[in-house]
Design an enzyme around this catalytic site. Sequence first.
Site, PDB file in Angstrom:
ATOM      1  N   ASP A 224       0.883  -1.163   0.000  1.00  0.00           N
ATOM      2  CA  ASP A 224       0.000   0.000   0.000  1.00  0.00           C
ATOM      3  C   ASP A 224       0.922   1.214   0.000  1.00  0.00           C
ATOM      4  O   ASP A 224       1.658   1.430   0.975  1.00  0.00           O
ATOM      5  CB  ASP A 224      -0.891  -0.023   1.246  1.00  0.00           C
ATOM      6  CG  ASP A 224      -1.819   1.187   1.314  1.00  0.00           C
ATOM      7  OD1 ASP A 224      -1.526   2.206   0.656  1.00  0.00           O
ATOM      8  OD2 ASP A 224      -2.829   1.117   2.033  1.00  0.00           O
TER       9      ASP A 224
ATOM     10  N   ASN B 263       2.062   4.737 -10.759  1.00  0.00           N
ATOM     11  CA  ASN B 263       0.775   4.696 -11.456  1.00  0.00           C
ATOM     12  C   ASN B 263      -0.412   4.596 -10.496  1.00  0.00           C
ATOM     13  O   ASN B 263      -1.517   5.016 -10.848  1.00  0.00           O
ATOM     14  CB  ASN B 263       0.772   3.509 -12.420  1.00  0.00           C
ATOM     15  CG  ASN B 263      -0.625   3.113 -12.834  1.00  0.00           C
ATOM     16  OD1 ASN B 263      -1.247   3.740 -13.684  1.00  0.00           O
ATOM     17  ND2 ASN B 263      -1.163   2.073 -12.186  1.00  0.00           N
TER      18      ASN B 263
ATOM     19  N   GLY C  84      -3.349   5.136  -8.329  1.00  0.00           N
ATOM     20  CA  GLY C  84      -4.100   6.387  -8.202  1.00  0.00           C
ATOM     21  C   GLY C  84      -5.550   6.081  -7.921  1.00  0.00           C
ATOM     22  O   GLY C  84      -6.055   5.005  -8.284  1.00  0.00           O
TER      23      GLY C  84
ATOM     24  N   TYR D 296      -8.840  15.377  -6.649  1.00  0.00           N
ATOM     25  CA  TYR D 296      -8.082  14.678  -7.705  1.00  0.00           C
ATOM     26  C   TYR D 296      -7.282  15.678  -8.551  1.00  0.00           C
ATOM     27  O   TYR D 296      -6.087  15.482  -8.806  1.00  0.00           O
ATOM     28  CB  TYR D 296      -9.078  13.905  -8.563  1.00  0.00           C
ATOM     29  CG  TYR D 296      -8.465  13.005  -9.610  1.00  0.00           C
ATOM     30  CD1 TYR D 296      -7.873  11.792  -9.259  1.00  0.00           C
ATOM     31  CD2 TYR D 296      -8.517  13.349 -10.959  1.00  0.00           C
ATOM     32  CE1 TYR D 296      -7.339  10.954 -10.235  1.00  0.00           C
ATOM     33  CE2 TYR D 296      -7.989  12.518 -11.937  1.00  0.00           C
ATOM     34  CZ  TYR D 296      -7.405  11.315 -11.569  1.00  0.00           C
ATOM     35  OH  TYR D 296      -6.876  10.497 -12.538  1.00  0.00           O
TER      36      TYR D 296
HETATM   37  P1  NAD Z   1      -7.695   1.607 -11.702  1.00  0.00           P
HETATM   38  O1  NAD Z   1      -8.576   1.996 -10.567  1.00  0.00           O
HETATM   39  O2  NAD Z   1      -8.214   0.664 -12.723  1.00  0.00           O
HETATM   40  O3  NAD Z   1      -6.317   1.011 -11.138  1.00  0.00           O
HETATM   41  C1  NAD Z   1      -5.611   1.641 -10.097  1.00  0.00           C
HETATM   42  C2  NAD Z   1      -4.775   0.609  -9.377  1.00  0.00           C
HETATM   43  O4  NAD Z   1      -4.097   1.293  -8.311  1.00  0.00           O
HETATM   44  C3  NAD Z   1      -5.629  -0.493  -8.740  1.00  0.00           C
HETATM   45  O5  NAD Z   1      -5.086  -1.759  -9.039  1.00  0.00           O
HETATM   46  C4  NAD Z   1      -5.555  -0.177  -7.258  1.00  0.00           C
HETATM   47  O6  NAD Z   1      -5.655  -1.320  -6.423  1.00  0.00           O
HETATM   48  C5  NAD Z   1      -4.189   0.479  -7.153  1.00  0.00           C
HETATM   49  N1  NAD Z   1      -4.093   1.280  -5.918  1.00  0.00           N
HETATM   50  C6  NAD Z   1      -5.005   2.137  -5.415  1.00  0.00           C
HETATM   51  N2  NAD Z   1      -4.585   2.615  -4.228  1.00  0.00           N
HETATM   52  C7  NAD Z   1      -3.373   2.059  -3.991  1.00  0.00           C
HETATM   53  C8  NAD Z   1      -2.444   2.154  -2.938  1.00  0.00           C
HETATM   54  N3  NAD Z   1      -2.685   2.904  -1.853  1.00  0.00           N
HETATM   55  N4  NAD Z   1      -1.282   1.430  -3.012  1.00  0.00           N
HETATM   56  C9  NAD Z   1      -1.029   0.652  -4.089  1.00  0.00           C
HETATM   57  N5  NAD Z   1      -1.881   0.509  -5.117  1.00  0.00           N
HETATM   58  C10 NAD Z   1      -3.040   1.219  -5.071  1.00  0.00           C
HETATM   59  O7  NAD Z   1      -7.249   2.993 -12.376  1.00  0.00           O
HETATM   60  P2  NAD Z   1      -6.653   3.294 -13.830  1.00  0.00           P
HETATM   61  O8  NAD Z   1      -7.730   3.869 -14.648  1.00  0.00           O
HETATM   62  O9  NAD Z   1      -5.869   2.171 -14.335  1.00  0.00           O
HETATM   63  O10 NAD Z   1      -5.678   4.524 -13.459  1.00  0.00           O
HETATM   64  C11 NAD Z   1      -4.275   4.370 -13.279  1.00  0.00           C
HETATM   65  C12 NAD Z   1      -3.669   5.756 -13.133  1.00  0.00           C
HETATM   66  O11 NAD Z   1      -3.992   6.563 -14.262  1.00  0.00           O
HETATM   67  C13 NAD Z   1      -4.178   6.511 -11.925  1.00  0.00           C
HETATM   68  O12 NAD Z   1      -3.117   7.263 -11.354  1.00  0.00           O
HETATM   69  C14 NAD Z   1      -5.222   7.431 -12.514  1.00  0.00           C
HETATM   70  O13 NAD Z   1      -5.437   8.561 -11.719  1.00  0.00           O
HETATM   71  C15 NAD Z   1      -4.590   7.766 -13.839  1.00  0.00           C
HETATM   72  N6  NAD Z   1      -5.529   8.235 -14.870  1.00  0.00           N
HETATM   73  C16 NAD Z   1      -6.484   7.416 -15.399  1.00  0.00           C
HETATM   74  C17 NAD Z   1      -7.317   7.897 -16.406  1.00  0.00           C
HETATM   75  C18 NAD Z   1      -8.368   7.045 -17.077  1.00  0.00           C
HETATM   76  O14 NAD Z   1      -9.009   7.503 -18.003  1.00  0.00           O
HETATM   77  N7  NAD Z   1      -8.552   5.792 -16.692  1.00  0.00           N
HETATM   78  C19 NAD Z   1      -7.215   9.219 -16.807  1.00  0.00           C
HETATM   79  C20 NAD Z   1      -6.253  10.026 -16.232  1.00  0.00           C
HETATM   80  C21 NAD Z   1      -5.411   9.523 -15.273  1.00  0.00           C
END
Ligand code: NAD
Length: 448
Positions: free
Chosen positions: A262, A289, A291, A354
């Site tokens: 975590d 990554n 988030g 965010y």
């Molecule tokens: P997602 O929710 O599918 O995956 C996020 C992963 O991060 C999950 O596996 C979760 O368990 C892990 N996580 C969360 N909190 C955690 C912690 N405290 N310690 C370790 N792991 C942790 O999200 P995603 O869409 O794959 O997004 C990935 C990144 O891209 C994020 O930083 C998000 O903000 C950014 N992002 C996504 C988008 C989009 O369109 N999906 C757009 C802009 C930015």
Amino acid sequence: MAASKGAPDLYSQFLSSGPGAFIASKAGLPRPENLRRYKAGEPPLAGPVLIGGKGRLVEPLRVLLSDYPAAQAHDTTFGALVFDATGITQVTELEQLFEFFQPVIRNLASCARVVVLGTTPEETSSVDEHVAQRALEGFTRSVGKEIKRGSTAQLVYVSPKASTGLSGVESTLRFLLSAKSAFVDGQVIVVGDEDSVAPANWDKPLDGKVAVVTGAARGIGATIAEVLARDGAHVICADIPAAGEALSATANKVGGTSLALDVTADDAAEVLAAHLLERHGGADIIVHNAGITRDKTLANMDEGRWNMVIGVNLLAPQKITEHLVAKGALKEGGRVVDVSSIAGIAGNRGQTNYGTSKAGVIGLVHAEAPVLAQKNITINAVAPGFIETAMTAAIPFATREAGRRMSSLLQGGETVDVAETVAYFASPASNAVTGQVVRVCGQSLLGA
Ligand code: NAD
């Protein structure tokens, strides 16, 4: 390994049906192109490259791109148009852009590339040159909005102190002049003056490297792990303990290892540093990554939501990077890649927490770049726009459709698009690229 390809969204499926295509053409509906994405063994571009311009880079550019098929101005289809604008030192000379591009811009293949090379405005030697070079941004971004069928336009500023061997720019050009940058559009990348050593194999630039990806159990993080492994890295896939099975699945798929972590735990940085030093003698790459979103308008926001988002998205990447560097667990010459968001550039309703965290990530990249440079470590960020993931599937339909279509490429991106950009930053050949934020958003109108 071929890059992953998600199912087309419903609107794209409708357009590719017979009646859908008919209705769309009659009604003038936007028609997203099926973007060309990287597949091993396929040519990087959809056609030959036309090189133009009269600057200091044009001849070295011809040498650097000698393994790409070359085009002539009278050709009818171009896979890329590359223009060296570094010779432009006066506003009146911007006409060279018109002279080169206007006759050929109609003849782009689908998913073609336009790349303009300029001199970093802050490093120019006169006011006139600074103005003329800065003007290139408006030109390139506007071209990006005009060209159709999945084509993209970018501007690369090169330090005037860079050797004309151009090696420091090569990784950037190879990324932009390829299917790996399918969803990167309208971007400006600044390349410093360092020379680079080309990897033995451009398809395996990360051979022998050790990479950590946080939040690797699913979504964008899982694809980043896949792409870094495809490029040759051993990937340590980290995620919260509750992600257990999904995390092991990613690690197995990429032939890497999993680490329950975590990133907000008090001892996360220490645990990770110890793991890296004991098992691997340190890491070469860390991708922050992980988030989360906890959306509420500010009026309805509670302290828990606020702190949780800032903690995962901003405090953790900073603390972990600083500790890994201090302990030597991120090696000299290492790569830090943060994941920001266009919400951190434009702001977004319901996302004060965010947006704050993701703008802070951009601050982190800018502030840490000169500090980490002392150890030849680069730090850059990707700022994804609308990417098709579980996160965006949860957005209400109308907002989701608007998010997809309000961009030059008229569609959402795929996780692989973010991952390819991360891999470009992570390459050893990208050592002249630091402090940069590259949006992976199809030139989204949000934050434009
Ligand atoms: P997602 O929710 O599918 O995956 C996020 C992963 O991060 C999950 O596996 C979760 O368990 C892990 N996580 C969360 N909190 C955690 C912690 N405290 N310690 C370790 N792991 C942790 O999200 P995603 O869409 O794959 O997004 C990935 C990144 O891209 C994020 O930083 C998000 O903000 C950014 N992002 C996504 C988008 C989009 O369109 N999906 C757009 C802009 C930015």
